[in-house]
Scaffold this motif. Structure first.
Motif, short mmCIF file in Angstrom:
data_model
loop_
_atom_site.label_atom_id
_atom_site.label_comp_id
_atom_site.label_asym_id
_atom_site.label_seq_id
_atom_site.Cartn_x
_atom_site.Cartn_y
_atom_site.Cartn_z
N ILE A 1 0.84 -1.20 0.00
CA ILE A 1 0.00 0.00 0.00
C ILE A 1 0.87 1.25 0.00
O ILE A 1 0.61 2.21 -0.74
N ASN A 2 1.90 1.25 0.84
CA ASN A 2 2.83 2.39 0.87
C ASN A 2 3.49 2.59 -0.49
O ASN A 2 3.62 3.72 -0.97
N LEU A 3 3.91 1.48 -1.09
CA LEU A 3 4.55 1.58 -2.41
C LEU A 3 3.60 2.17 -3.44
O LEU A 3 3.97 3.05 -4.20
N GLY A 4 2.37 1.69 -3.47
CA GLY A 4 1.42 2.19 -4.43
C GLY A 4 1.17 3.68 -4.27
O GLY A 4 1.06 4.42 -5.27
N TYR A 5 1.10 4.14 -3.02
CA TYR A 5 0.88 5.57 -2.78
C TYR A 5 2.06 6.41 -3.27
O TYR A 5 1.88 7.42 -3.96
N VAL A 6 3.28 5.99 -2.93
CA VAL A 6 4.46 6.74 -3.36
C VAL A 6 4.55 6.78 -4.88
O VAL A 6 4.86 7.82 -5.48
N LEU A 7 4.26 5.68 -5.53
CA LEU A 7 4.32 5.64 -6.99
C LEU A 7 3.24 6.53 -7.62
O LEU A 7 3.48 7.16 -8.66
N ALA A 8 2.07 6.59 -7.00
CA ALA A 8 1.00 7.45 -7.52
C ALA A 8 1.41 8.92 -7.45
O ALA A 8 1.19 9.69 -8.39
N VAL A 9 2.03 9.31 -6.34
CA VAL A 9 2.50 10.70 -6.20
C VAL A 9 3.62 10.97 -7.19
O VAL A 9 3.66 12.03 -7.85
N ALA A 10 4.56 10.03 -7.32
CA ALA A 10 5.67 10.20 -8.26
C ALA A 10 5.16 10.31 -9.70
O ALA A 10 5.70 11.10 -10.50
N LEU A 11 4.13 9.56 -10.04
CA LEU A 11 3.54 9.67 -11.37
C LEU A 11 2.96 11.06 -11.58
O LEU A 11 3.11 11.65 -12.66
N GLY A 12 2.31 11.60 -10.55
CA GLY A 12 1.79 12.96 -10.64
C GLY A 12 2.88 13.98 -10.87
O GLY A 12 2.72 14.92 -11.66
N PHE A 13 4.01 13.81 -10.19
CA PHE A 13 5.14 14.71 -10.40
C PHE A 13 5.69 14.58 -11.82
O PHE A 13 6.13 15.57 -12.41
N PHE A 14 5.66 13.36 -12.35
CA PHE A 14 6.19 13.17 -13.71
C PHE A 14 5.34 13.88 -14.75
O PHE A 14 5.87 14.30 -15.79
N PHE A 15 4.06 14.03 -14.50
CA PHE A 15 3.22 14.77 -15.44
C PHE A 15 3.75 16.19 -15.63
O PHE A 15 3.64 16.77 -16.71
N TYR A 16 4.34 16.75 -14.56
CA TYR A 16 4.97 18.07 -14.69
C TYR A 16 6.36 17.96 -15.30
O TYR A 16 6.71 18.72 -16.21
N LEU A 17 7.15 17.01 -14.85
CA LEU A 17 8.54 16.91 -15.29
C LEU A 17 8.65 16.64 -16.79
O LEU A 17 9.58 17.11 -17.45
N ARG A 18 7.71 15.91 -17.35
CA ARG A 18 7.80 15.56 -18.77
C ARG A 18 7.56 16.77 -19.67
O ARG A 18 7.77 16.68 -20.89
N GLY A 19 7.16 17.90 -19.08
CA GLY A 19 6.95 19.10 -19.87
C GLY A 19 8.20 19.59 -20.57
O GLY A 19 8.11 20.23 -21.63
N ARG A 20 9.37 19.33 -20.00
CA ARG A 20 10.63 19.74 -20.62
C ARG A 20 11.30 18.59 -21.38
O ARG A 20 12.44 18.73 -21.82
N LEU A 21 10.60 17.46 -21.49
CA LEU A 21 11.18 16.31 -22.17
C LEU A 21 10.75 16.34 -23.63
O LEU A 21 9.57 16.32 -23.96
N GLY A 22 11.72 16.41 -24.52
CA GLY A 22 11.41 16.52 -25.93
C GLY A 22 10.90 15.23 -26.55
O GLY A 22 10.17 15.25 -27.53
N ARG A 23 11.27 14.07 -25.97
CA ARG A 23 10.93 12.79 -26.57
C ARG A 23 9.61 12.27 -25.99
O ARG A 23 9.56 11.79 -24.86
N ALA A 24 8.55 12.37 -26.78
CA ALA A 24 7.23 11.96 -26.31
C ALA A 24 7.17 10.45 -26.04
O ALA A 24 6.51 10.01 -25.10
N ALA A 25 7.88 9.68 -26.86
CA ALA A 25 7.86 8.22 -26.70
C ALA A 25 8.41 7.82 -25.33
O ALA A 25 7.86 6.92 -24.66
N LEU A 26 9.49 8.48 -24.89
CA LEU A 26 10.06 8.17 -23.58
C LEU A 26 9.07 8.52 -22.48
O LEU A 26 8.94 7.79 -21.48
N GLY A 27 8.37 9.63 -22.65
CA GLY A 27 7.39 10.03 -21.65
C GLY A 27 6.28 9.00 -21.51
O GLY A 27 5.89 8.64 -20.39
N TRP A 28 5.77 8.50 -22.62
CA TRP A 28 4.73 7.48 -22.57
C TRP A 28 5.26 6.18 -21.98
O TRP A 28 4.55 5.48 -21.24
N LEU A 29 6.52 5.84 -22.28
CA LEU A 29 7.11 4.63 -21.74
C LEU A 29 7.21 4.70 -20.22
O LEU A 29 6.87 3.74 -19.51
#
Length: 505
Positions: free
Chosen positions: A250-278
C-alpha cells in the motif's frame, strides 16, 4: 546471506538502468554533478546496507555519509527524497545510560537528523531568508496537533516518555514539514520533485520485477538485521503484491502514484514523447502490481485532477474517459477480466471481505467517537476487540477516523487545518499563475493533484509516509508563485535585460 547478495545484484542492475534512462530527464532540473553525487550516494547506501550484518553498521555509515553529502549539496532536501526509500524502514532502539532506551532509530530519523535539521539551520543562517524563519499558521496548527498527542498521554506515562514522544514528533513530522515548506525558489522545488520521481522510478522497476518473479527483494535485509516484516508476502487474486523498499504494498502504491503525478509536470521539458509514454506506462504497471486498490484510485485521481487543472480540461477529460471506457470494454470480453477487472474496487469481486471489514470498522469507530468526541480516547483499542483480525491487529484503514478515535475531533480539526491551509495557498497560487507562466501552472497542477489525491488515500488506506512532505511542497509552491507574480508585476520585468541587472544591483 547468499540470497541477499543475489537480491543486491538484481537491485543494482535495475537501479543502474533507471538512473541511465532518467538522467536526461533529471538534468533538465539539476546540475550533472548533483545528479551524479546523489546517484552515487544512493548506490553506496544500498550496497553497504546489504553487506552489513547489523543495522548499526549501516546506521553509522549512513549518518556520516549523509551528513557530509548534505553539507555539500545545494539542495539537500532533494537528496532526502531520493534516499528515503533506499532501504526498508527497519526500526531499532538506541540503548541509553540514564534511561533504558532513548528512542528507536529508523531510516527516516537518520535523514531528519543529518539532512533536514542541518538544512533548516542553513536556511536560518541565510540572510536572504530572514523573512521566512518565523512560524506561519500552518506551522502553528501542526505544532498544536502534535502537542495535543503528547498532552493526552501525559497522565498515563512518565515524564521521560512524554519528552521522548515530543522529541520524536518534532523530528518525524514538524521539522520535515517546516523544511519542505521553505523551498522558496521554484528551481529547488522542481529539483525535489525530480528526485522524488527518480526514487519512485527505481522502486517501480523493482516492483515489476518482484511481481514477475514472485520474489520480494528487500525482505531478506530486514530479516538479517533482526526486524523482519511479518506482513510482507501478501497476495491478491493469486498474485504476489510488490512492495520494493516501501515496507508494504500500500505504501509503495501511494508513493508511486504521487511520483507519477510529479512526472506529469517533469515531462513538460522532455522533448521525446515516446520516452514520456514509456515512463508513464511503466509507473501504471508498477502501481497495478502493488495490488493496492487505494493506490489505483489515488493514481487515477492524480491523472484526472492534473488534466482538470490544465487548459482545455473538458476536452482532455472527455478523451481520457473515452479511452478508459474502451479499455474496460476490451478487458471485459477477454481473459483480462479475471486478472484485472475482478480486482478493481466497486466493480470487481476479488477480496470483497476487505470491503465488509472496512464497513464494520466505520460503524464501530463512529460509535466510539461519539462517546469521546472532543479529545478521543488513547486506549480506544480496548473497545475494538471485535475488529481484531487473524494477524492479531485492528486495521483502522481510514486515517481521519484514526485521528478522531485517538485525538478526538479537536485533533482532527487541527490536522485538517494544516492540510487546508497548504491546499488553499497552493490552489490560489495556481489560479493566479497558470495563465501567466505555463511551467509554473503545470508545477502547481501536479502538486495540487497529488495532494488532493493524497487526502483521498488517507480516507481509504491511512497516512502515507510522505503526506507532510507534499503539504510542505504546496506551501513552498505558493511562496514561489507569489514571487513570480511580484516579479511579473514589477516595471523592471518589461525592461531590457541590461536595465534589469542595473536595477537589481
Amino acid at each position: 546471506m547468499l540470497t541477499n547478495l543475489k537480491a543486491l545484484a538484481v537491485i543494482l542492475a535495475l537501479a543502474w538502468l533507471v538512473f541511465r534512462v532518467a538522467r536526461p530527464i533529471c538534468l533538465q532540473y539539476m546540475a550533472p554533478e548533483a545528479f551524479a553525487r546523489r546517484r552515487n550516494i544512493w548506490f553506496a547506501l544500498t550496497i553497504v546496507a546489504f553487506l552489513s550484518p547489523s543495522f548499526w553498521i549501516y546506521g553509522l555509515f549512513a549518518l556520516i555519509l549523509l551528513y557530509w553529502a548534505a553539507a555539500h549539496d545545494e539542495n539537500p532536501l532533494a537528496l532526502y527524497v531520493l534516499v528515503t526509500f533506499a532501504i526498508p524502514g527497519a526500526s531499532f532502539y538506541i540503548p541509553g545510560f540514564i534511561v533504558n532506551q532513548l528512542f528507536d532509530l529508523t531510516q527516516y530519523r537518520i535523514l531528519s537528523l543529518v539532512i533536514v535539521i542541518p538544512s533548516i539551520v542553513r536556511h536560518w543562517n541565510n540572510p536572504a531568508h530572514s523573512t521566512g524563519r518565523g512560524l506561519k499558521p500552518a506551522d502553528l496548527f501542526l505544532l498544536a496537533f502534535l502537542a495535543l498527542q503528547v498532552v493526552l498521554l501525559m497522565p498515563y506515562e512518565s515524564v521521560t516518555a512524554a519528552m521522548r514522544r515530543a522529541f520524536l514528533a518534532t523530528i518525524d513530522t514538524f521539522v520535515v514539514f517546516y523544511a519542505f515548506s521553505r523551498l522558496h525558489e521554484r528551481e529547488k522545488l522542481s529539483e525535489v520533485m525530480a528526485c522524488f520521481w527518480l526514487a519512485g522510478a527505481v522502486m517501480a522497476l523493482v516492483a515489476i520485477f518482484e511481481w514477475a518473479r514472485g520474489w520480494l527483494l528487500y525482505t531478506g535485509l530486514s530479516g538479517l538485521w533482526g526486524d523482519p516484516n511479518e506482513f510482507s508476502w501478501l497476495l491478491r487474486g493469486g498474485s504476489l503484491r510488490a512492495q520494493a523498499a516501501a515496507n508494504h504494498s500500500i505504501n509503495l502504491g501511494y508513493v508511486l502514484a504521487v511520483a507519477l503525478g510529479f512526472f506529469f509536470y517533469l515531462r513538460g521539458r522532455l522533448g521525446r514523447a515516446a520516452l514520456g509514454w514509456l515512463v508513464a506506462g511503466a509507473f501504471c504497471v508498477a502501481i497495478f502490481v502493488t495490488g493496492s486498490r487505494a493506490a489505483w484510485l489515488t493514481a487515477f485521481l492524480v491523472a484526472a485532477l492534473f488534466a482538470l487543472f490544465r487548459p482545455h480540461a473538458a476536452r482532455r477529460l472527455a478523451g481520457a474517459a473515452a479511452v478508459g471506457t474502451l479499455l474496460v470494454a476490451v478487458m471485459y470480453v477477454t481473459p483480462l477480466k479475471e486478472s484485472v477487472l475482478d480486482r478493481l474496487p466497486v466493480i470487481g469481486n476479488t477480496d470483497q471481505d476487505t470491503v465488509v471489514y472496512r464497513q464494520q470498522v466505520a460503524e464501530v469507530s463512529w460509535m466510539l467517537i461519539r462517546q469521546n468526541p472532543f479529545f478521543g480516547d488513547p486506549f480506544v483499542a480496548r473497545h475494538m476487540g471485535s475488529l481484531r483480525q487473524g494477524q492479531g491487529i485492528i486495521d483502522i484503514v481510514n486515517g481521519y477516523i484514526f485521528t478522531a478515535l485517538f485525538n478526538g475531533l479537536v485533533g482532527l480539526f487541527l490536522q485538517l487545518s494544516v492540510f487546508a491551509i497548504a491546499l488553499w495557498k497552493a490552489s490560489a497560487a495556481l489560479l493566479r499563475t497558470r495563465a501567466a507562466d505555463a511551467d509554473s501552472g503545470l508545477q502547481g497542477a501536479s502538486l495540487v493533484a497529488a495532494f488532493v489525491a493524497s487526502l483521498f488515500f488517507i480516507a481509504t488506506a491511512g497516512y502515507g509516509t510522505t503526506t507532510y512532505i507534499i503539504a510542505g511542497l504546496l506551501v513552498s509552491y505558493a511562496t514561489a508563485a507569489a514571487r513570480l507574480t511580484a516579479a511579473a508585476d514589477s516595471p523592471l520585468a518589461f525592461a531590457p535585460a541590461d536595465l534589469r541587472h542595473r536595477g537589481a544591483a
